[in-house]
Design a protein around this motif. Structure first.
Motif, PDB file in Angstrom:
ATOM      1  N   GLY A  11       0.834  -1.203   0.000  1.00  0.00           N
ATOM      2  CA  GLY A  11       0.000   0.000   0.000  1.00  0.00           C
ATOM      3  C   GLY A  11       0.868   1.251   0.000  1.00  0.00           C
ATOM      4  O   GLY A  11       0.546   2.246  -0.662  1.00  0.00           O
ATOM      5  N   ASP A  14      -7.819   6.965  -0.030  1.00  0.00           N
ATOM      6  CA  ASP A  14      -7.332   5.690   0.498  1.00  0.00           C
ATOM      7  C   ASP A  14      -8.568   4.922   0.962  1.00  0.00           C
ATOM      8  O   ASP A  14      -9.195   5.277   1.961  1.00  0.00           O
ATOM      9  CB  ASP A  14      -6.358   5.958   1.655  1.00  0.00           C
ATOM     10  CG  ASP A  14      -5.712   4.670   2.177  1.00  0.00           C
ATOM     11  OD1 ASP A  14      -6.282   3.580   1.942  1.00  0.00           O
ATOM     12  OD2 ASP A  14      -4.647   4.763   2.826  1.00  0.00           O
ATOM     13  N   SER A  21      -4.441  -0.601   0.298  1.00  0.00           N
ATOM     14  CA  SER A  21      -3.491  -1.593   0.762  1.00  0.00           C
ATOM     15  C   SER A  21      -4.198  -2.929   0.563  1.00  0.00           C
ATOM     16  O   SER A  21      -5.155  -3.239   1.286  1.00  0.00           O
ATOM     17  CB  SER A  21      -3.151  -1.381   2.237  1.00  0.00           C
ATOM     18  OG  SER A  21      -2.463  -2.530   2.700  1.00  0.00           O
ATOM     19  N   THR A  34      -3.047  -5.638   1.212  1.00  0.00           N
ATOM     20  CA  THR A  34      -2.634  -6.439   2.378  1.00  0.00           C
ATOM     21  C   THR A  34      -3.798  -6.654   3.338  1.00  0.00           C
ATOM     22  O   THR A  34      -3.787  -7.583   4.135  1.00  0.00           O
ATOM     23  CB  THR A  34      -1.523  -5.661   3.129  1.00  0.00           C
ATOM     24  OG1 THR A  34      -0.595  -5.131   2.180  1.00  0.00           O
ATOM     25  CG2 THR A  34      -0.805  -6.523   4.130  1.00  0.00           C
ATOM     26  N   LYS A  35      -4.791  -5.784   3.267  1.00  0.00           N
ATOM     27  CA  LYS A  35      -5.879  -5.782   4.238  1.00  0.00           C
ATOM     28  C   LYS A  35      -7.080  -6.568   3.686  1.00  0.00           C
ATOM     29  O   LYS A  35      -6.957  -7.746   3.484  1.00  0.00           O
ATOM     30  CB  LYS A  35      -6.230  -4.342   4.611  1.00  0.00           C
ATOM     31  CG  LYS A  35      -4.999  -3.449   4.869  1.00  0.00           C
ATOM     32  CD  LYS A  35      -4.168  -3.867   6.077  1.00  0.00           C
ATOM     33  CE  LYS A  35      -2.823  -3.152   6.171  1.00  0.00           C
ATOM     34  NZ  LYS A  35      -2.884  -1.707   6.130  1.00  0.00           N
TER      35      LYS A  35
HETATM   36  C1  LIG Z   1      -1.973  -0.687   5.855  1.00  0.00           C
HETATM   37  C2  LIG Z   1      -2.429   0.565   5.265  1.00  0.00           C
HETATM   38  C3  LIG Z   1      -1.645   1.250   4.327  1.00  0.00           C
HETATM   39  C4  LIG Z   1      -0.269   0.766   3.924  1.00  0.00           C
HETATM   40  O1  LIG Z   1      -0.330  -0.465   3.283  1.00  0.00           O
HETATM   41  P1  LIG Z   1       0.872  -1.552   3.295  1.00  0.00           P
HETATM   42  O2  LIG Z   1       0.331  -2.626   2.416  1.00  0.00           O
HETATM   43  O3  LIG Z   1       1.076  -1.975   4.718  1.00  0.00           O
HETATM   44  O4  LIG Z   1       2.063  -0.855   2.738  1.00  0.00           O
HETATM   45  C5  LIG Z   1      -2.150   2.414   3.776  1.00  0.00           C
HETATM   46  N1  LIG Z   1      -3.351   2.903   4.139  1.00  0.00           N
HETATM   47  C6  LIG Z   1      -4.127   2.274   5.050  1.00  0.00           C
HETATM   48  C7  LIG Z   1      -5.442   2.878   5.418  1.00  0.00           C
HETATM   49  C8  LIG Z   1      -3.695   1.105   5.645  1.00  0.00           C
HETATM   50  O5  LIG Z   1      -4.461   0.491   6.561  1.00  0.00           O
END
Ligand SMILES: *Cc1c(COP(=O)(O)O)cnc(C)c1O
Length: 405
Positions: free
Chosen positions: A91, A188, A210, A212-213
């Motif tokens: 992210g 975001d 992200s 990742t979430k």
């Molecule tokens: C985790 C997160 C990010 C960053 O993402 P990564 O994949 O950890 O680099 C950016 N914005 C929000 C709202 C997040 O929760």
């Protein structure tokens, strides 16, 4: 060979599964293959410059484009309802791609004063070094954005619901204000996911995630994405992917696409779980306040209903008492929770919780003073637990919290 699916007529669950994918034309494999190759045999000599890269270019080198990553990019664009998407290693790599594509020395950025800490720190520590001016604004009131605009403002960066307050920004109103002043808008959208909100449909120019979430959803792959009009995404790929090089690994793209296939189902379950846990927390005397967009007590519940189709599984709650009691509750939670993991990150099938003392957040990540610090404390008091409701049975999550609060 199976017929190509017409996704223009399909529903969200069908899109989440099929967009960007098709049976392998050589083997007939129903699940997508991972293409790990870093280089590609081309039929004729190809150029080595990012400026020669077009939509029609064949695959040449994986830093430029990769079939497995491209499939996830198509899926993300379809889920967000945008023309195009670009994936990155994280992210943060996605956020950095947008910021450096849009901003040059002398330009001005307006940023949500409460945003993901990594983005808050990047815009505080690095952008000013490059001659970029940054204003941090409480974007929950569009009038604050209007007031902060200058002739040099190029970009307005929103985080809604914002991390960690779960405070919202009115995307449609702010996009109109920014566009009138010639600035572009980034949202975001990590906390809402593409199922909860589609910011580009509300007027934003870029939607970032992200992955990742929620989109990956299983806590085992870092990734980021930027979605938007093709004319904005194409230069991001030539500049950020090819020249900065923070590209997504094909293996991560494969894992994240597999997670994305169940995103609509998971978001419905995250929301249902959150509804039960938030209602339980709200009636418990050990809890001073619960902030979740789906609660009628959320100060922006009406705005949430207008711009979110799913309230997601992200909430914050304040333990009753003073800062010392909050810290003690955090220590009990870290030591004694069994089902809910005391950990950062969010959007996974496992429930995750962490405690954020306001004194630390205001001083370190966000550097808030005066009215902005007061506004932070108006939402967070002395501190909040940020809780990401997983896919476990809500009654089990409640029982775990009940033992330690
Ligand atoms: C985790 C997160 C990010 C960053 O993402 P990564 O994949 O950890 O680099 C950016 N914005 C929000 C709202 C997040 O929760």
């Amino acid at each position: 060979m199976a017929k190509a699916l017409d996704i223009t007529q399909a529903g969200p669950q069908t899109l989440a599964i099929h967009a960007g994918e098709m049976p392998d034309p050589v083997t007939g494999a129903s699940s997508p293959n991972i293409v790990m190759s870093s280089t590609y045999v081309t039929e004729k000599p190809e150029g080595f410059s990012a400026s020669e890269l077009t939509e029609e270019s064949p695959f040449v080198y994986t830093r430029w484009a990769n079939p497995t990553v491209a499939a996830l990019e198509r899926k993300m664009a379809v889920l967000e309802g945008t023309e195009a998407a670009a994936c990155f290693a994280s992210g943060m790599a996605a956020a950095h791609a947008i910021l450096l594509a849009e901003l040059s020395a002398g330009d001005h950025l307006i940023l949500s004063d409460v945003a993901y800490a990594g983005i808050a720190e990047l815009t505080r520590d690095t952008l000013p070094r490059l001659g970029i001016l940054v204003s941090k604004v409480d974007t929950s009131d569009p009038a604050n954005v209007a007031e902060a605009l200058r002739p040099e403002t190029k970009l307005v960066f929103l985080d809604t619901p914002c991390n960690p307050l779960i405070r919202l920004s009115d995307i449609q109103a702010i996009a109109a204000i920014a566009h009138d002043a010639g600035a572009r808008v980034v949202v975001d959208n990590t906390f809402a996911s593409p199922i909860g909100c589609n910011p580009c449909g509300l007027g934003a120019d870029y939607t970032m995630h992200s992955l990742t979430k929620y989109v990956g959803g299983h806590g085992d792959a870092l990734g980021g994405a930027v979605c938007g009009r093709a004319e904005l995404i194409r230069p991001l790929i030539s500049e950020a992917s090819v020249h900065y090089g923070g590209v997504m690994s094909p293996f991560n793209a494969w894992l994240i696409a597999r997670g994305a296939a169940t995103l609509p189902l998971r978001m419905a379950a995250h929301e249902a779980g959150a509804r039960k846990v938030a209602a339980w927390l709200e009636q418990d005397p050990r809890v001073a306040r619960v902030v979740w967009p789906g609660l009628s007590s959320h100060p922006q519940h009406n705005l949430a209903g207008q711009q979110m189709q799913n309230f997601s599984g992200m909430m914050s709650f304040q333990p009753a008492g003073d800062a010392a009691q909050g810290k003690a509750a955090a220590e009990r939670a870290a030591a004694e929770l069994a089902l809910v993991h005391y950990a950062v990150s969010l959007g996974h099938h496992r429930s995750l919780i962490c405690y954020l003392p306001s004194a630390d957040m205001v001083a370190s990540s966000f550097n808030l003073e005066g009215a902005q610090a007061e506004a932070y404390r108006a939402w967070a008091g002395h501190g909040i637990f940020r809780l990401s409701i997983g896919l476990e049975d809500a009654d089990d999550i409640i029982a775990d919290l009940d033992r330690v609060l």
